[in-house]
Design an enzyme around this catalytic site. Sequence first.
Site, PDB file in Angstrom:
ATOM      1  NE  ARG A   1      -3.801   0.635   2.019  1.00  0.00           N
ATOM      2  CZ  ARG A   1      -4.767   0.883   2.665  1.00  0.00           C
ATOM      3  NH1 ARG A   1      -5.195   1.611   3.667  1.00  0.00           N
ATOM      4  NH2 ARG A   1      -6.090  -0.079   2.024  1.00  0.00           N
TER       5      ARG A   1
ATOM      6  CG  ASP B   1     -13.306   6.522  -1.007  1.00  0.00           C
ATOM      7  OD1 ASP B   1     -13.393   6.292   0.093  1.00  0.00           O
ATOM      8  OD2 ASP B   1     -12.395   6.452  -1.591  1.00  0.00           O
TER       9      ASP B   1
ATOM     10  CD  GLN C   1     -13.041  -1.618  -0.311  1.00  0.00           C
ATOM     11  OE1 GLN C   1     -12.116  -1.794   0.592  1.00  0.00           O
ATOM     12  NE2 GLN C   1     -14.124  -2.166  -0.029  1.00  0.00           N
TER      13      GLN C   1
ATOM     14  CG  HIS D   1      -8.378   0.336  -2.632  1.00  0.00           C
ATOM     15  ND1 HIS D   1      -7.848  -0.993  -2.292  1.00  0.00           N
ATOM     16  CD2 HIS D   1      -9.159   0.533  -1.397  1.00  0.00           C
ATOM     17  CE1 HIS D   1      -7.777  -1.289  -1.090  1.00  0.00           C
ATOM     18  NE2 HIS D   1      -8.545  -0.265  -0.408  1.00  0.00           N
TER      19      HIS D   1
ATOM     20  NE  ARG E   1     -10.208  -5.329   0.867  1.00  0.00           N
ATOM     21  CZ  ARG E   1      -9.502  -4.254   1.204  1.00  0.00           C
ATOM     22  NH1 ARG E   1      -9.938  -3.105   1.812  1.00  0.00           N
ATOM     23  NH2 ARG E   1      -8.077  -4.232   0.989  1.00  0.00           N
TER      24      ARG E   1
ATOM     25  CB  CYS F   1     -13.802   1.265   0.204  1.00  0.00           C
ATOM     26  SG  CYS F   1     -13.657   2.893   0.369  1.00  0.00           S
TER      27      CYS F   1
HETATM   28  N1  NVA Z   1     -10.005   6.783  -1.172  1.00  0.00           N
HETATM   29  C1  NVA Z   1      -9.541   6.439   0.077  1.00  0.00           C
HETATM   30  C2  NVA Z   1      -9.791   4.861   0.267  1.00  0.00           C
HETATM   31  C3  NVA Z   1      -9.518   4.271   1.500  1.00  0.00           C
HETATM   32  C4  NVA Z   1      -9.617   2.939   1.770  1.00  0.00           C
HETATM   33  C5  NVA Z   1      -8.001   6.792   0.199  1.00  0.00           C
HETATM   34  O1  NVA Z   1      -7.308   6.668  -0.517  1.00  0.00           O
HETATM   35  O2  NVA Z   1      -7.706   7.125   1.522  1.00  0.00           O
HETATM   36  N1   CP Z   2     -11.176   0.067   2.478  1.00  0.00           N
HETATM   37  C1   CP Z   2     -10.021  -0.199   3.020  1.00  0.00           C
HETATM   38  O1   CP Z   2      -9.088  -0.517   2.364  1.00  0.00           O
HETATM   39  O2   CP Z   2      -9.733   0.082   4.404  1.00  0.00           O
HETATM   40  P1   CP Z   2      -8.503   0.173   5.041  1.00  0.00           P
HETATM   41  O3   CP Z   2      -7.642   1.589   4.777  1.00  0.00           O
HETATM   42  O4   CP Z   2      -8.549   0.157   6.537  1.00  0.00           O
HETATM   43  O5   CP Z   2      -7.372  -0.803   4.770  1.00  0.00           O
END
Ligand code: NVA
Ligand code: CP
Length: 301
Positions: A103, A220, A133, A130, A288, A260
């Site tokens: 990540r 989101d 997800q 993502h 997930r 998500c």
């Molecule tokens: N768009 C959000 C998704 C988190 C799972 C982010 O990147 O923070």
């Molecule tokens: N939706 C998601 O990826 O959650 P986290 O950021 O908690 O991993």
Amino acid sequence: MAKHLLKLMDLTGEEINSLLNLADQLKYEQKHGIPHHRLEGKTLGMIFQKSSTRTRVSFEVGMYQLGGQALFLSSRDLQIGRGEPVQDTARVLSRFLDGIMIRTFAQQEVEDLARFGSIPVINGLTDFCHPCQVLADLMTIREHKGALGSLKMCYIGDGNNMANSLIVGGLKTGMAVSVATPKAYQPDPSVLEFAKAYPSFTLTEDIYEAARDADVLLTDVWASMGQEDEAQARRAVFEGYQINEELMKVAKKDAMVQHCLPAHRGEEITEETFEKHADEIFDEAENRLHAQKAVLVQLMG
Ligand code: NVA
Ligand code: CP
């Protein structure tokens, strides 16, 4: 299927469907106590340059349930956080591990890890996409609604990593996809270029137009990880880009809602609508685990 999961663009619709089928099967096995140690003795390294609750826990638990193990590697502790090049990190980790989940911010870093390493790489979120997800989202929608091909998906809000992956995943699995974002916050140009070939894709600034007759609505956060400094300004731009009971009226009567998570109640979704659809949203969170186990088995099995 490709050796890695870097973005959904790299998969065919058939490959996505077969991952979803495997995810359903693994969920069944887990729920019925059927052993499924398909990754006995294998180790997944999990590199995190951003926070996570769901991704971290579901990958770690998933590896355990598959008979393998997972290592949590915070970039704060790794040499990569002090500037060791990704080319070297990739080659070193390839000597120890059987797979890497990462990540991070730049999509290029994930692509480079795959290019320079010799083990499967899984994208656990970048600024661009993502994919894990969205596999869980598609799995959940299919569980609740049946075949994806006849459904309309609607995404409201920021044209961010979630929007990019939902558009690709939705269109590849035969869904009609409508997206409403402010003009300056549209999805990535490469995703819009891809979507252009699908007559069932629409992009608008009007949330009511996007949500009309939708079977599933998704949203989101207005400010993603790494955009904390913009949060205030974004609140002004995204005002109104919200899933609420007024908007739900124009969708199908039995429309479902997905998020998500984490959610900001009162911003992209109201408390009321969130709680009405909490079962669907937490099924999505649970999935997930199952969807990622399918990815792990497919790539590392
Ligand atoms: N768009 C959000 C998704 C988190 C799972 C982010 O990147 O923070
Ligand atoms: N939706 C998601 O990826 O959650 P986290 O950021 O908690 O991993």
